[in-house]
Scaffold this active site. Structure first.
Site, PDB file in Angstrom:
ATOM      1  CG  ASP A   1       5.809   3.398   0.489  1.00 30.82           C
ATOM      2  OD1 ASP A   1       4.613   3.333   0.171  1.00 30.82           O
ATOM      3  OD2 ASP A   1       6.206   3.956   1.543  1.00 30.82           O
TER       4      ASP A   1
ATOM      5  CE1 TYR B   1      -2.262   3.226   2.731  1.00 30.07           C
ATOM      6  CE2 TYR B   1      -3.511   2.733   0.746  1.00 30.07           C
ATOM      7  CZ  TYR B   1      -3.268   3.549   1.838  1.00 30.07           C
ATOM      8  OH  TYR B   1      -4.014   4.682   2.027  1.00 30.07           O
TER       9      TYR B   1
ATOM     10  CE  LYS C   1       2.699   4.566   8.004  1.00 33.81           C
ATOM     11  NZ  LYS C   1       1.369   4.441   8.621  1.00 33.81           N
TER      12      LYS C   1
END
Ligand code: KE4
Length: 429
Positions: free
Chosen positions: A237, A142, A270
């Site tokens: 990612d 994702y 994050k």
């Protein structure tokens, strides 16, 4: 009706599903989401005052635990000086320098407000820099909810993906190919057929959106070779793995396993925001110079590099850069996985887990899944019962079997022991 239920009812009247992000609604595991009132260190308290040991950590950011004094102080100071200016600040330069110091493959970064925004911008930049349209992603990974990335595998390998969401026109995903994670044969076939048309391959190097699946070394090595051979950019990612699995992210883990390994583009989020809205993408100076205002690839953001968020991120990076931080965090995380594995074995329940740095995963299965279809074939019912058994005993795990878990520097051995004890009871029941 208890306060969580009351709040959930009220929330559903004014917010779709009662949540601002779907996974929070507990749809995968059932039951009523806990409305969190406050958090401190490794703990969260819900609307009824129930205390939980927190293994979500805001889905990764809270690597120091909640309310770290130095981070709180930095945020208070920054907020007092101003929330947002819409003009450059020194702190953005400091954060960019800190990221570049820690990630050798990155020479320049652009700061944005979410992982989705960073991933979307990285794709646009890769397409602009290569002049190519096709992108490759892997099933189970994702990369945020940008249209071009909401794609599931097409029927055959060479056909393009299908949208996984309504509202995404087929034309938008016609250039997105979806392959099976860890499948070298598919990689070879795809590059053989279309390698010279691929702008970039985006991958979660350790996939936290399939709970915890590592890209095998042979697979990652071959992916790197094929991207280089065909002039496609390899985009890591690291929104979840960056500064979470190691100070240098997952790419530093693979660099130890594959001599000279580096991705061409990196996406972060994050942890680098420490819980505030902040993400980033970076590459070589040459590639980044394609971005406006220097080059033809447009990308922008009102709150990009926000002064309070950058203060939070910098204070977080300062703490996690301290010597021994990751050794201690990895040891604590490993003791959690080992403890859970032991009590599962004692209960005769098939259970397997893995971890890297402060990120962990586990499956009710006898061996670690290597791809999405195997992950999704693991025992969902048992996971959901275990999730609620733990929640009822004050342990807050990720509310979906395909999500990873996170340990913070604030989690003590006593917290791990209490978690393992709760698991022993939950598994027996
Ligand atoms: P955000 O736009 O949610 O900040 O980041 C998107 C993203 C990009 N890349 C990876 C590897 C990610 O894990 C994420 C976001 N992760 C999910 C949890 N699996 C965030 C939780 C949520 O969607 O509420």
């Amino acid at each position: 009706m208890n306060s969580n239920e009351q709040l959930f009812q009220r929330a559903q009247g004014v917010i779709p599903g009662g949540v601002n992000s779907p996974v929070r609604a507990f749809r995968a595991v059932g039951g009523t989401p806990r409305f969190i009132q406050r958090a401190q260190g490794a703990y969260m308290w819900d609307a009824e005052g129930t205390k939980y040991i927190d293994y979500i950590g805001s889905w990764g950011p809270m690597i120091l635990g909640h309310g770290h004094p130095a981070v709180l102080d930095a945020v208070h100071q920054a907020a007092a000086d101003g929330f947002s200016f819409g003009a450059p600040t020194e702190r953005e330069v400091e954060l960019a320098e800190a990221i570049i110091d820690l990630v050798p493959s990155v020479e320049q970064v652009r700061l944005v407000s979410s992982g989705t925004e960073a991933g979307m911008s990285a794709i646009r930049l890769a397409r602009g820099a290569t002049g190519r349209s096709k992108i490759v992603k892997f099933e189970g990974c994702y990369h945020g909810h940008a249209d071009a990335l909401l794609v599931k595998a097409g029927s055959g390998l060479a056909t393009f993906g299908f949208p996984t969401s309504a509202g995404v026109p087929a034309e938008v995903v016609q250039h997105t190919l979806v392959l099976e994670y860890n499948n070298i044969e598919q990689l070879e076939a795809c590059f053989k057929a279309q390698g010279d048309e691929i702008a970039c391959v985006m991958i979660e190097p350790i996939c936290g959106n399939m709970n915890f699946v590592r890209a095998s070394v042979p697979f990652m090595k071959r992916l790197r070779e094929l991207c280089t051979q065909h002039g496609a950019m390899l985009a890591f990612d690291e929104v979840m793995t960056g500064f979470r699995v190691a100070l240098g992210g997952a790419q530093s883990v693979y660099a130890k396993l594959i001599p000279g390994f580096e991705p061409d583009m990196s996406v972060f989020g994050k942890v680098i925001g420490g819980g505030m809205p902040l993400a980033a993408f970076g590459s070589t100076k040459k590639v980044m110079s394609q971005l406006a205002p220097l080059g033809p690839v447009y990308q922008a953001g009102t709150l990009s590099g926000n002064p309070v968020a950058t203060a939070c991120g910098l204070a977080t990076l300062k703490e996690i850069s301290r010597p021994g931080f990751y050794d201690a965090l990895a040891a604590r995380t490993q003791s959690l996985v080992a403890g859970l594995t032991k009590v599962a074995q004692d209960a005769g329940v098939p259970f397997v887990g893995d971890s890297e740095g402060g990120m962990f995963g586990f499956f009710f299965a006898s061996e670690l899944p290597q791809n999405y279809s195997v992950v999704m074939a693991t025992d969902k019912e048992r996971f959901n019962r275990f999730f609620h058994g733990m929640l009822d005993r004050g342990v807050y795990l990720a509310p979906a079997l395909y999500e990873a878990g996170f340990v913070s520097a604030a989690h003590t051995e006593a917290d791990i022991a209490a978690t393992v004890a709760a698991a022993a009871e939950a598994l027996r029941s």
